[in-house]
Design an enzyme around this catalytic site. Sequence first.
Site, short mmCIF file in Angstrom:
data_model
loop_
_atom_site.label_atom_id
_atom_site.label_comp_id
_atom_site.label_asym_id
_atom_site.label_seq_id
_atom_site.Cartn_x
_atom_site.Cartn_y
_atom_site.Cartn_z
CE1 TYR A 7 -4.00 2.00 0.24
CE2 TYR A 7 -2.53 3.45 1.44
CZ TYR A 7 -3.71 3.25 0.75
OH TYR A 7 -4.59 4.28 0.58
CD GLN A 38 -11.45 2.88 -1.08
OE1 GLN A 38 -11.68 2.75 0.13
NE2 GLN A 38 -11.32 4.07 -1.66
CB SER A 88 8.14 9.63 12.69
OG SER A 88 9.13 8.96 12.00
CG HIS A 148 14.28 6.69 13.36
ND1 HIS A 148 12.99 7.19 13.30
CD2 HIS A 148 14.47 6.03 12.19
CE1 HIS A 148 12.44 6.85 12.14
NE2 HIS A 148 13.31 6.14 11.45
CG ASP A 179 14.18 8.62 7.10
OD1 ASP A 179 13.84 7.61 7.73
OD2 ASP A 179 14.05 9.78 7.55
CG HIS A 210 -2.47 -37.12 19.25
ND1 HIS A 210 -3.81 -36.80 19.16
CD2 HIS A 210 -1.80 -36.01 18.83
CE1 HIS A 210 -3.92 -35.55 18.70
NE2 HIS A 210 -2.72 -35.06 18.49
#
Lengths: 433, 433
Positions: free
Chosen positions: A130, A191, A237, A328, A361, A420
Amino acid sequence: MPHFLSTADADFEDRFAALLTMKREDSPDVDAAVADIIADVRARGDAAVIELTSKFDRLDLAPETLAFGRDEWEAEIAKVPDDEREALELAAERIRAYHARQMPENEQWKGPHGETLGWRWGPVSAAGLYVPGGLASYPSSVLMNAIPAQVAGVERLVVTAPTPDGKANPLVLLAAKLAGVETVYRVGGAQAIAALAYGTETIAPVDKITGPGNAFVAAAKRRVFGRVGIDMIAGPSEILVIADRGNDPDWVALDLLSQAEHDESAQSILITTDHKFGLAVAGAVDERLERLERGAIAGASWRDFGAIITVRNLGEAAALADQIAPEHLELCVDDPEALAANISHAGAMFLGKWTPEAIGDYIGGPNHVLPTARSARFSSGLSVMDFLKRTTMAKMTPGALKAIGPAAETLARSESLQAHGLSVRARLDQLNE
Amino acid sequence: MPHFLSTADADFEDRFAALLTMKREDSPDVDAAVADIIADVRARGDAAVIELTSKFDRLDLAPETLAFGRDEWEAEIAKVPDDEREALELAAERIRAYHARQMPENEQWKGPHGETLGWRWGPVSAAGLYVPGGLASYPSSVLMNAIPAQVAGVERLVVTAPTPDGKANPLVLLAAKLAGVETVYRVGGAQAIAALAYGTETIAPVDKITGPGNAFVAAAKRRVFGRVGIDMIAGPSEILVIADRGNDPDWVALDLLSQAEHDESAQSILITTDHKFGLAVAGAVDERLERLERGAIAGASWRDFGAIITVRNLGEAAALADQIAPEHLELCVDDPEALAANISHAGAMFLGKWTPEAIGDYIGGPNHVLPTARSARFSSGLSVMDFLKRTTMAKMTPGALKAIGPAAETLARSESLQAHGLSVRARLDQLNE
C-alpha cells in the site's frame, strides 16, 4: 518550548513516565465505516472499488483502467528528472544489497537416532504494497517495502496507490518499477486493502499486505489480518538522539526536526550529558523552525512532544533509551559502539555524528519501516523475513520411532489424546512383530 | 461419511473450493465482554483479576496467592508419575536441541565507501505464556511455547494458567519448570491476557504474549496486540495426508483421527492416488471410531469436515496441497523428499510412513504451534525468532556521507521533507569547507 527534564530533578521519574505514556495519536474510530467498505468490496468486487474511488478520489475508473497500463506507467516515469532518477537508483541498489544479506539458509541435519530434522524457507506467493496518496506518497517507502519482497523471491508483487483527481506521483511509479512491481492499481483507502485481501474480478488476492496508510488503511489492515499477513500498524515517527557536548547543536537540531517535520504527532527527544548543550540545541531548533517549509508541523510536534533530557552520564542515557525503545536512535558520542552495546531496545541505530537519521530514511541500506510506540521492545523493522515463511521438516526412521515413539505415546495418554498415541503404537507394534 | 472428491469429476473445482472455504469455526462474538474485562483489569489491577477468577474459576485468591509458591509448585510436580516425567524431559531436550539451531547471527560488514552496516539480534525482556485450563491444558504446549523463549534468552518468562476449582495440572507445572519459567499465575481468560499486557500490582507486564486459548483469550490477544507482541491466533487443527497404496490403511486412519479428536472443528484430509486405498482408509476410520475414547468429537469432525480426494498423480496432489496450505502435512509416499520439493505451503511436513504427525506434537523437535486456516501461505510456526527482535545498525564515515549524502538530499527534496535534506547538507557543508 519542548519539555525539559533532568535525572537530577526530584520529579524526574514521574515526568519521564508521563513523556513515555503521552497519547500522541488521535486516531479517529473509523472501524465501523471500514467494516462496511470491506463488506461492500467482498460483495460487489470491482464495482464497489470503482464506486469508492470515484467518491473518495474523484476519479472515474473502469475495470480495465484500475491498473496503470504499461505505456501510461512509462509515460509517468519519463517525467522524473535525471538527478531524482539517479538518486532513486542508488537507493534501490543499496537497499537491495543490504537486504540480500538477510536471506536465511535452509537447514537439515540428522538427530541422534538417524532421523532427519530441519526446515525450509520459501517466499509468499503474492504481496501487495500500500502506498498512500497526497503528501505522504513517498517513493522511498515503495523501495523499502517492495525490495525486501523482491529479494525474498515473491512471485507476484503489486502496489495499490490512490491517485486523487487522477494525479499520479511519477517517482512512486519509478520506484515500483525499480523494485520489480508487476502492477500498480490506482486505488486507495480501505477499499484497496479489501481488494488485496479478498480479490475482485480484476485484482487477484495477495497473501501479504504491507505499507503505511491513514486511519482507514490501518483499521482495514487490522481487520483482514489472519486472512492475509500484514506488517505492523505504524504510529507517528520518533527519534531519540543521545549527544554529548562534542556536537554541533545545529546538526542535532536538524536531526530532531527531521522527525518532527513528518507529523504533528511525531516525537523528537534529545538526551545529553550537558545541560548547556541541550539549551544550545533548543535555540538552534527555534532558529531553524523560523525558516523551515514544514515549520508549522515540526513546531507543533516539538512544542507538544519534544523533550530535552539532561543525564549525569551515558549509563543513565542507555537506561532511559531502553525505556523509550525508540524507532530511531542516533548515538552522537565519542564511542558510539560502546554505548550501543549497552542499549537493547531500538528499531534502528545510527552511530556517530556523521550518520544523520535521514541517511537511513533513504539511502543507507537498512529498512526505514521500523517499530514505533515502544514496540521495538518486541518487534523489528521490515525485512526479507516478512515475505518468507518456514516449513519445518521431520523424517523418522523405524529405529528413531522405536527410540522416541514410546515417550510420545506416554505424553499422548497424559493429555487424553488416544488416537495420537495409537498412531505411534500401530507402527511400533509392526516393528516389534 | 467424509466428503469424497476426485479430480476426475466434472464438479471437482467447485467441491474443492467449497472444502477450502468451509466455515469450520463458530467463534462467539465476545469482543464487547473482553473489552470490559481489559478495562476493568487496567483500572483495578489485582482486585479485578481476583474478582474475575472467583467468578469464572470458582477460586478465591489474594494478591499473594495469585502465583504458585515454590513449595506448592514442587508439591504438584511430585505427583507426576516417573514415566510421564521422563517422557516430558526427553521432549524438552529434543525441542531445545531443535530450537537452539534457530538462533540467528548478528551481522556487520563494510559498505563500498567505508561505512559500517549490519544488524543485531536481542531477546524480548519478558514473555508471558498462556496455558488453557481444563481438557485443553497440554503440557506439550507449555514446552513448545516456553522453550523457544528460553533459547532466545528471554530474561523473565511467566505462565498464566487457570486452575478451575483450584485444580492444577501437575504436568503443566513440571513442563513450566523444565522450560525455565519463573512464575506461574493461576489466572485465565481475558483477565490473564490483560494482566500480562498492562500489569497489575502483583503481575509485572510482559512484552510478548503467546499460547493458545478460547474465544475470550483470542479476542483479548487481538485487542492488546500493538501494546505487546502476540503470536498467531490459532484456529482448529488440520492435517493433510498424501498417501499412495503402499500404506497400511489403519495407520493413515489413525493419523487422520489424531487431528480429528482435537476438536469437532478440526479438519482431516486424505489425498490418495488410489481410490480403493481411500475407501479402505475410510473403512479403517469407521472401525477405529467405534472404540475411540474421543470418538464423538473425532466422528463429528470427520463427518463434517473430513475428506478423501482421489488424484490421478502426485503432481495433482502437490498442487492441491499448496491450495490447502495445511498446518500439518504427512507425505506417506515412496519418495517423500521429491514430493516435498514440489509443495510450497505447509506449516510442518512429516516425511514417510514412519513419521506419524503425533511425533511432531510431542517429541520430534520442531514446534507444534503452527499456522492454521491456510495461513501457512504467509506465516510460520512458532520459533526462537518470535522472541527476538532485530536492531539495524549504520555508521557513516565522512567519506561515505560525501559519496551518498547528495542522493539522500535529492530524495528528501523530492518528498518535500526539507529538514531531512538539511541534516545531510549541514554536514556536507562542513566537509566541503
